[in-house]
Write an enzyme that holds these catalytic residues in place. Structure first.
Site, short mmCIF file in Angstrom:
data_model
loop_
_atom_site.label_atom_id
_atom_site.label_comp_id
_atom_site.label_asym_id
_atom_site.label_seq_id
_atom_site.Cartn_x
_atom_site.Cartn_y
_atom_site.Cartn_z
N THR A 12 0.82 -1.22 0.00
CA THR A 12 0.00 0.00 0.00
C THR A 12 0.85 1.26 0.00
O THR A 12 0.47 2.28 -0.59
CB THR A 12 -0.94 -0.02 1.23
N SER A 54 1.69 -7.33 -0.83
CA SER A 54 2.39 -8.35 -0.03
C SER A 54 1.70 -9.72 0.01
O SER A 54 2.36 -10.71 0.29
CB SER A 54 2.73 -7.84 1.36
N THR A 87 1.75 -4.43 4.23
CA THR A 87 1.64 -4.77 5.66
C THR A 87 1.06 -6.16 5.91
O THR A 87 1.25 -6.71 7.00
CB THR A 87 0.78 -3.72 6.39
N ASP A 88 0.36 -6.74 4.91
CA ASP A 88 -0.31 -8.02 5.17
C ASP A 88 0.66 -9.14 5.56
O ASP A 88 0.35 -9.96 6.43
CB ASP A 88 -1.11 -8.47 3.93
N1 ASP Z 1 -2.84 -5.41 1.09
C1 ASP Z 1 -1.71 -4.53 1.27
C2 ASP Z 1 -0.43 -5.30 1.12
O1 ASP Z 1 -0.05 -5.99 2.03
C3 ASP Z 1 -1.80 -3.90 2.61
C4 ASP Z 1 -0.71 -2.92 2.91
O2 ASP Z 1 0.32 -2.83 2.30
O3 ASP Z 1 -0.91 -2.20 3.90
O4 ASP Z 1 0.20 -5.18 0.10
#
Ligand code: ASP
Length: 322
Positions: A12, A54, A87-88
């Site tokens: 993200t 991710s 973050t995932d």
């Molecule tokens: N879905 C996103 C990812 O992990 C969430 C993020 O980056 O915060 O790529």
């Protein structure tokens, strides 16, 4: 003057929201390239390593990234590395790097909950906090760190706790080990131990199974008939299973497949306390490997890494006691 390398992998933090559809999507050009970094005392180099969400990250990406960082910190002139990541699965990559990069120099993993053009976008701030952390001499010997929302966490203990809140990264039971302020980076704790593994590849299939009330034998029976190199079970409470799962579990252990136990509780550790059918004492006697507070996804990463070094259950149990 410190030399810090920023390695982008996507997530993200590198995405934008489409004004018409509201969909958050990757960009061709990483918007973080525009982040103005007027940080005194540092030369920042930037590398676009990947640009993926991710959930698309695999163990093969992790080992390639780990080798790149090993090279940067041991053979090139970098004082620290910052990795940007979705973050995932951030905690899994961060812990993989913690186990496999052989350097005491700072390695900081960061991300964002709001994409680059959303109101209150947290990416640029998290990136700059992470560079400050990677520049800090007090970040030496702390293992891989995760920095978001002005908090510094260890890769070993941190986990994503909220689907959307910017304070999502927490270290249950332990808390952060430091904070980032406008005036500097302050550590209030130090990790007591870091495991290090020297591996060249990651090539073992390890599955994570979550246990629920009334679970029957079918999933474990199915595992007996597929190719799997290790299993992590997210067990109940202090480390207990429904009795129906025991028979196929014994078959898996008899086949030489390491079975590692964590708890689905996010505080505390698993122990051989209960003597009933399916209880921890029975599991210990059967040769199930007990862990020391890791969550399921990190125990899976550790078992994958450990299997590159040994298949001996006693040695693997030793690795998980640390
Ligand atoms: N879905 C996103 C990812 O992990 C969430 C993020 O980056 O915060 O790529």
């Amino acid at each position: 003057m410190k030399n810090i390398l920023v390695i982008h992998t996507g997530g993200t933090i590198a995405m934008s929201e489409d004004r018409n559809t509201g969909a958050v999507k990757p960009n061709l050009e990483n918007p973080l390239h525009e982040t103005i970094m007027n940080i005194e005392g540092v030369q920042v180099d930037v590398e676009d390593f990947l640009n993926v969400p991710s959930p698309h990250i695999t163990p093969s990406h992790m080992i390639t990234l780990s080798k790149r960082i090993n090279y940067c910190l041991n053979d090139e002139d970098y004082d620290g590395v910052v990795v940007t990541h979705g973050t995932d699965t951030l905690e899994e990559t961060a812990y993989f790097l913690d186990l496999t990069v052989r350097s005491n120099k700072p390695i900081v993993v960061t991300g964002a909950m709001r994409s680059s053009n959303e109101l209150g976008s947290d990416g640029p701030h998290n990136l700059i906090s992470s560079i400050h952390t990677a520049m800090s001499d007090s970040a030496l010997d702390k293992g891989v760190l995760v920095v978001l929302n002005d908090e510094i966490h260890t890769a070993k203990n941190v986990t994503k706790t909220h689907t959307s809140n910017i304070a999502t990264f927490q270290s249950p039971q332990y808390g952060p080990i430091g904070i980032v302020t406008k005036r500097g980076v302050l550590f209030h704790h130090s990790p007591s131990h870091r495991d290090q593994y020297n591996i060249e590849e990651v090539d073992h299939q390890v599955l994570l199974i979550k246990v629920v009330a009334g679970m029957e034998n079918s999933i474990f029976e199915a595992l007996c008939s597929i190719k799997v190199d290790g299993i992590v079970i997210e067990a109940l409470g202090q480390g207990n299973l429904p009795p129906e799962t025991i028979e196929p579990l014994v078959k898996l252990i008899d086949k030489g497949i390491p079975v590692v136990l964590v708890s689905r509780c996010f505080n505390g550790i698993v122990q051989d306390i209960y003597g009933y059918d399916g209880g921890g004492k029975q599991l210990k006697d059967l040769g199930v490997i007990f862990t020391n507070g890791l969550n399921g996804q990190k125990a899976r990463i550790k078992l994958m890494v450990a299997l590159e070094q040994t298949h001996d259950p006693k040695k693997i149990q030793g690795f998980f006691q640390q």
